[in-house]
Design a protein around this motif. Sequence first.
Motif, PDB file in Angstrom:
ATOM      1  N   GLY A 163       0.821  -1.206   0.000  1.00  0.00           N
ATOM      2  CA  GLY A 163       0.000   0.000   0.000  1.00  0.00           C
ATOM      3  C   GLY A 163       0.855   1.256   0.000  1.00  0.00           C
ATOM      4  O   GLY A 163       0.601   2.198  -0.766  1.00  0.00           O
ATOM      5  N   LEU A 164       1.885   1.276   0.846  1.00  0.00           N
ATOM      6  CA  LEU A 164       2.794   2.418   0.872  1.00  0.00           C
ATOM      7  C   LEU A 164       3.578   2.527  -0.435  1.00  0.00           C
ATOM      8  O   LEU A 164       3.913   3.630  -0.881  1.00  0.00           O
ATOM      9  CB  LEU A 164       3.751   2.309   2.065  1.00  0.00           C
ATOM     10  N   THR A 165       3.841   1.391  -1.041  1.00  0.00           N
ATOM     11  CA  THR A 165       4.515   1.353  -2.341  1.00  0.00           C
ATOM     12  C   THR A 165       3.682   2.084  -3.382  1.00  0.00           C
ATOM     13  O   THR A 165       4.196   2.921  -4.143  1.00  0.00           O
ATOM     14  CB  THR A 165       4.746  -0.119  -2.763  1.00  0.00           C
ATOM     15  N   LEU A 166       2.394   1.770  -3.428  1.00  0.00           N
ATOM     16  CA  LEU A 166       1.509   2.452  -4.385  1.00  0.00           C
ATOM     17  C   LEU A 166       1.385   3.935  -4.069  1.00  0.00           C
ATOM     18  O   LEU A 166       1.421   4.778  -4.974  1.00  0.00           O
ATOM     19  CB  LEU A 166       0.131   1.793  -4.381  1.00  0.00           C
ATOM     20  N   TRP A 167       1.243   4.257  -2.795  1.00  0.00           N
ATOM     21  CA  TRP A 167       1.120   5.649  -2.379  1.00  0.00           C
ATOM     22  C   TRP A 167       2.358   6.443  -2.803  1.00  0.00           C
ATOM     23  O   TRP A 167       2.249   7.524  -3.398  1.00  0.00           O
ATOM     24  CB  TRP A 167       0.911   5.716  -0.872  1.00  0.00           C
ATOM     25  N   SER A 168       3.552   5.901  -2.494  1.00  0.00           N
ATOM     26  CA  SER A 168       4.774   6.623  -2.858  1.00  0.00           C
ATOM     27  C   SER A 168       4.918   6.715  -4.381  1.00  0.00           C
ATOM     28  O   SER A 168       5.401   7.729  -4.898  1.00  0.00           O
ATOM     29  CB  SER A 168       6.004   5.983  -2.224  1.00  0.00           C
TER      30      SER A 168
END
Length: 186
Positions: A163-168
Motif C-alpha cells: 500500500g505504501l509502495t503504491l502511495w509513494s
Amino acid sequence: MNLANQLTLARIALIPLFVVIFYLPYHWSYPAAAIIFAVAAATDWLDGYIARRYQQATEFGAFLDPVADKLMVAVALVLLVGAHDSALLSIASAVIIGREIVISALREWMAELGKRSSVAVSYIGKIKTAAQMLAIVLLLAIEPSSHPVMLVVGYFLLYVAAGLTLWSMFIYLKAAWPMMKSKRAA
C-alpha cells in the motif's frame, strides 16, 4: 573502492548464497535465509550511513545502492511466492516489484531531463522499506505451513508495504506529471 561501496557490493554477492541457503532441505534453511536477508538489509542502512557520515558518497554508489536493494528484495519476493503458492503473496509481490520497475524508469527519464531531484526518495518510501524488510524477514524465517499467526503478521506487513509502495509511486508520478505532459518531454 570505499567502504560504503564495498558493503553495497557485498549485499549483491550475498544473493546467490541467500538463494542456495533458502533451498537447502534442512529445517534451519528458512531462518538462515532470513538472517542473510536481514544482514543485507542492515548493510543497506549501514552503507548509506557511512557514505553520508564519512563523505564517501560516489556516483557509482548512488547507482549501485538502489540496484542492490531492488535485486535483493525482488529475489526474496520471488522465492517467497514460489514457497508459499499464495495469490495474496503474489499480488503484493507483483505490486512491489512492478512499482520498483516504474519508479526506476521514471527516475532514469527524469535524470535525462535534468529533473531527477523531483523524484528523490521520500519519507513514505523509508517507512515502506522498513515494513517491507520486516515482512520479508518474517516470511522468510518460517515455513509456510507452520506458525499461522506469524504468517498472517508477515502478510499484513507486506500489504502495508504494498500500500505504501503504491502511495509513494503516486507521489512520484504526481511530482513528475508536469514534465510528462509538457511538449518538451515528448
